[in-house]
Scaffold this motif. Sequence first.
Motif, PDB file in Angstrom:
ATOM      1  N   ASP A  90      -4.455  98.119   8.317  1.00  0.00           N
ATOM      2  CA  ASP A  90      -5.556  98.927   7.789  1.00  0.00           C
ATOM      3  C   ASP A  90      -5.474 100.363   8.307  1.00  0.00           C
ATOM      4  OD1 ASP A  90      -7.024  96.918   6.275  1.00  0.00           O
ATOM      5  OD2 ASP A  90      -7.482  96.007   8.209  1.00  0.00           O
TER       6      ASP A  90
ATOM      7  N   GLU B 260     -13.347  92.352   6.633  1.00  0.00           N
ATOM      8  CA  GLU B 260     -12.842  93.092   5.474  1.00  0.00           C
ATOM      9  C   GLU B 260     -13.665  92.778   4.225  1.00  0.00           C
ATOM     10  OE1 GLU B 260      -9.472  91.681   2.911  1.00  0.00           O
ATOM     11  OE2 GLU B 260      -8.416  93.317   3.950  1.00  0.00           O
TER      12      GLU B 260
ATOM     13  N   LYS C 284     -10.201  97.704  12.736  1.00  0.00           N
ATOM     14  CA  LYS C 284      -9.528  96.538  12.153  1.00  0.00           C
ATOM     15  C   LYS C 284      -8.034  96.553  12.457  1.00  0.00           C
ATOM     16  CE  LYS C 284     -13.173  95.469   8.850  1.00  0.00           C
ATOM     17  NZ  LYS C 284     -14.137  96.531   9.232  1.00  0.00           N
TER      18      LYS C 284
ATOM     19  N   THR D  14     -10.815  99.620   5.775  1.00  0.00           N
ATOM     20  CA  THR D  14      -9.841  98.648   5.285  1.00  0.00           C
ATOM     21  C   THR D  14      -8.924  99.235   4.218  1.00  0.00           C
ATOM     22  OG1 THR D  14     -11.108  97.738   3.427  1.00  0.00           O
ATOM     23  CG2 THR D  14     -11.616  96.882   5.627  1.00  0.00           C
ATOM     24  N   ALA D  15      -7.702  98.726   4.191  1.00  0.00           N
ATOM     25  CA  ALA D  15      -6.745  99.124   3.163  1.00  0.00           C
ATOM     26  C   ALA D  15      -7.260  98.741   1.778  1.00  0.00           C
ATOM     27  CB  ALA D  15      -5.398  98.459   3.428  1.00  0.00           C
TER      28      ALA D  15
END
Length: 443
Positions: A290, A215, A286, A243-244
Amino acid sequence: MSILIYGGTIVNEGRTYRGSIVIEGEQIARIKEGEDAPRGNYDKEVDATGCFILPGVIDEHVHFREPGLAEKADIESESRAAAYGGITSFFDMPNTKPGTCSLETLVEKFELARQKSHVNYSFFFGATNDNSVLFRDLDRHRIPGIKLFMGASTGNMLVDRQESLQRIFSTAAELGLPVMTHCEDTRQINANMQKARTEYGDDPEIRLHPMIRSEEACYDSTAHAVALARKYGTRLHVAHLTTARELEFFGQEPAITAEAVIAHLYFCDKDYETLGALIKCNPAVKTSHDREALRRGLVNGKIFTVGTDHAPHLLSEKQGGCARAASGMPMIQFSLSTMLELADEGILTIADIAALMCHHPATLFGVRERGFIRQGYAADLVIVCNDRPWKVTKDVIQSKCKWSPMIGHEYQWRVRQTFCNGHLIYNEGVFDENSSGQEIKFR
């Protein structure tokens, strides 16, 4: 040739409505809303009752492997897979052999596609540490933009010098060319790999892939790209967000957008247990957190487009762990059906799918007269329905590599017909081998 498509539900520009479409030659000649089809004498009539009619999908992110890697895939085989999946246009990436980083290699790729592609085509020009001077010689009406690898991936096209990055972003901004970036911090990845090898051996097991291509490596590189785009006023499109955390950069500035791809919208790290290296890709698949954030991004404005990052390898190359197994998977044939599954789950609407996969790629890159169902536009259309389930088997797969992480998956949605430039190139399992696409024009 004149074709009438009637009885279906048209999905276009935020609306779904019953209607008919008349095709004359290569273009959409008429769109009629309502139950009644327009009267006339047509060479062909297509009953789309119970089906949805969308613009042909524009896949902005594919690796068709030609030239130089044709043992994995080639333009003919992968454009055929695209047609089976409802994709009528593709933008191919530059990390072939040789890379598409010179005017000569770009011209050669266009000639290959002219001879071999079944659907419409164009090619990103690849940035290197020292070729930004060539940007001024590019025909901006022929290419979607510049592809920049800010992280090392397949093809060894890493651009890692700050002065080179500054020249790329500033020159692209001056010329009005979008920059599409692969964002991962290679120094962090290398350090993570070394640490994993020390602890787990030379080829760490595949579950560690999202920790190695972490990340932090994605976030820091994306932050760097966004900062450069803001400094120089560059139209930036960040590829395959994973990714978030990275989502914080998007949704506020129209000139800075993000793409999600099918792998990261469908799979999560738990799937390494059953699929192993088949879902190994760069950036890595991921966590489920996410994935859920990316899915929310499809409707909250954080994600602007959906592509595939279609990247075939030989199945023999997908064996091993984080160091040995090749990164990438073939997804183009199943991308639209997979997105329609997400619509069934209530994650987004079918109108959202048309926006993310058709309208937005067209507007972002300035595609001429494609990506929408409009009178006078190219008759690139796909008819989809969910009338019977079907299962992915090796025999179904059209990609030259003949494998997919979706093998065994049962879909409810299927592509029934694909029209490209007014020609019915795929029809209920029957493919027109003589079909050929056109070079896409921009701006």
